[in-house]
Design an enzyme around this catalytic site. Structure first.
Site, PDB file in Angstrom:
ATOM      1  N   HIS A   1       0.840  -1.211   0.000  1.00  0.00           N
ATOM      2  CA  HIS A   1       0.000   0.000   0.000  1.00  0.00           C
ATOM      3  C   HIS A   1       0.874   1.260   0.000  1.00  0.00           C
ATOM      4  CE1 HIS A   1      -3.406  -2.628   0.910  1.00  0.00           C
ATOM      5  NE2 HIS A   1      -2.624  -3.188   1.809  1.00  0.00           N
TER       6      HIS A   1
ATOM      7  N   SER B   1      17.159  15.540 -20.567  1.00  0.00           N
ATOM      8  CA  SER B   1      16.179  16.618 -20.593  1.00  0.00           C
ATOM      9  C   SER B   1      16.726  17.742 -21.453  1.00  0.00           C
ATOM     10  CB  SER B   1      15.908  17.132 -19.173  1.00  0.00           C
ATOM     11  OG  SER B   1      15.217  18.357 -19.198  1.00  0.00           O
TER      12      SER B   1
END
Length: 476
Positions: A184, A308
């Site tokens: 979770h 990038s």
């Protein structure tokens, strides 16, 4: 002030460029990854396979002398006939296209293409034997089955095995690297990085075994699957047996009962299995991407590559992102094919014909994803220091071990072990607990000496159970 040029007259037509600009990425940007499928699932490959099926049917009928008056072919004639297939290249593709432009029927064009070549072989009188008693689907279903089989076995499976093999190597290398689990998204019982990768290896290999055992079905029983024309021409021949031996001679599984079309159930089964493999692989990509994002994996920079356009420090996980997208596209097509191909109106409609032309695209996106996953996994370095620091910051995960030992102690008759879960919940839930606080808690419990010693020496990095052994065992 000048305005932007938008007029169609002032633009170069990209479609006229040489080579023509591809509309789809598999024929353009990603051509190199998908190219091996062209030899099996392109339009040219389909036509070559149609010629192959027609030629083999011609040989099959002659060599078994199924019809009165059929000659026994010489070894040279058989070789010449099969040469029609092996010599099929750019010149023949163009010739076939010219014939089809006149016939406006692809399989009829193949029939005429073959018939043109019989005279020089001394077989001119056997032109009527080309496409004998066949409907177009007799040829098409077998041609597709051969092309799909070869594409899967010679292209897709090797690419899948390479990607799974690369993952298996990573799992083996990291089998003993302790890692904090996150269930979770929250800190949970530690495992090892290799064990988590081995889970994916195990799952993917299971799907590969299903795909490797796939049957590829075929039929050659006429316009409605009744052998009606066959019997009208040669009523004494055992046509189901002749058909079965022919289909099996192509390396396919014989389908004895069909309408005009082979029912395509095997294709639906195959595409469901490949789609399931893709989905498991997609889960791997998401997990690896997430491990990269929290620093568990470092990506090895590729010389000259840019991460990038504005941030020079970045090494983006583009291989896994690209794979995710292509797996999703592949599955959209595979799911569509699997659902539409198993239905046909009455004895025949042409929805399958249009659908099957997209098989190469469906597998192509999967192959592209597999290529990216293999490359991406090869550019990962396990950041053991980051993983170790993460473990050391989460001592509270030992609460599970302590409360379980307390339960065992209570069963053994040790006093003071009441409410173990609740007491550990009070100590650890929603709180950061360090080694000292846990040690003090353990010492206050009154455990047996042996249990106390075990817990005293336990650390998050040492609380991985059989993770390493399980990984190694199931990677063999």
């Amino acid at each position: 002030m000048t305005s932007a040029v938008t007029s169609e007259q002032n633009r170069v037509r990209l479609a006229d460029a040489e080579p023509a600009i591809a509309l789809g990425p598999l024929d353009g940007r990603y051509r190199s990854a998908a190219a091996p499928l062209v030899d099996h699932l392109s339009e040219a490959a389909l036509n070559r396979n149609r010629i192959y099926v027609e030629v083999e049917w011609f040989i099959h009928l002659c060599q078994r002398q199924v019809l009165p008056g059929l000659p026994q072919l010489s070894a040279e004639q058989v070789q010449q006939l099969r040469g029609i297939v092996t010599d099929f290249g750019a010149e023949q593709i163009a010739e076939l296209a010219e014939i089809e432009a006149q016939t406006v029927h692809d399989v009829k064009a193949v029939e005429y293409f073959i018939a043109r070549r019989l005279e020089p072989m001394g077989l001119g009188e056997l032109k009527p034997l080309v496409h004998f008693a066949c409907t177009s689907e007799d040829i098409n279903n077998l041609s597709y089955a051969v092309g799909i089989r070869d594409a899967v076995q010679q292209v897709w499976l090797p690419a899948a095995r390479q990607a799974v093999g690369r993952l298996s190597e990573l799992a083996e290398q990291a089998a003993e690297v302790p890692m904090l689990s996150r269930t979770h998204g929250q800190p949970a019982t530690p495992t090892t990085l290799g064990k988590e990768m081995a889970v994916f290896v195990h799952r993917l290999n299971r799907q590969l075994r299903r795909i490797e055992s796939q049957e590829y079905l075929g039929k050659i029983n006429g316009a409605t699957g009744t052998y009606a024309a066959h019997l009208a021409a040669a009523p004494r021949a055992d046509w189901p047996a002749i058909a079965q031996s022919f289909v099996e001679g192509l390396g396919l599984t014989f389908n004895p009962l069909t309408t005009q079309i082979e029912s395509h159930d095997f294709q639906a089964e195959l595409y469901a299995d490949i789609a399931r493999f893709n989905r498991v692989l997609h889960g791997l990509c998401v997990d690896v991407w997430s491990y990269i994002s929290i620093g568990f994996f470092r990506q090895i920079p590729v010389a000259g590559a840019t991460g990038s356009s504005t941030m020079p420090h970045k090494v983006n996980p583009i291989r896994f992102e690209n794979a995710e997208a292509n797996l999703e596209i592949s599955n959209a097509l595979l799911d569509a094919l699997g659902s539409t191909l198993v239905e046909s109106r009455w004895q025949r409609d042409l929805t399958d014909s249009s659908g099957q032309r997209n098989i190469g695209t469906a597998l192509g996106h999967s192959v592209l994803a597999l290529t990216n996953v293999a490359k991406g996994l090869g550019q990962l370095d396990v950041a053991q220091d980051v993983i170790a620091a993460d473990l050391d910051a989460n001592w509270e995960v030992l609460g599970e071990a302590i409360q379980t030992v307390m339960r065992a102690e209570a069963i053994a008759g040790v006093e003071g072990m009441e409410n173990p879960y609740e007491r550990l919940k009070e100590l650890t839930r929603g709180r950061r607990v360090d080694a000292q606080k846990l040690q003090e808690f353990v010492e206050s419990l009154g455990l047996s000496a042996e249990a106390a010693e075990r817990l005293k020496n336990l650390t998050p990095a040492g609380y991985t159970g059989l993770a390493a052994e399980l990984a190694k065992k199931h990677l063999k």
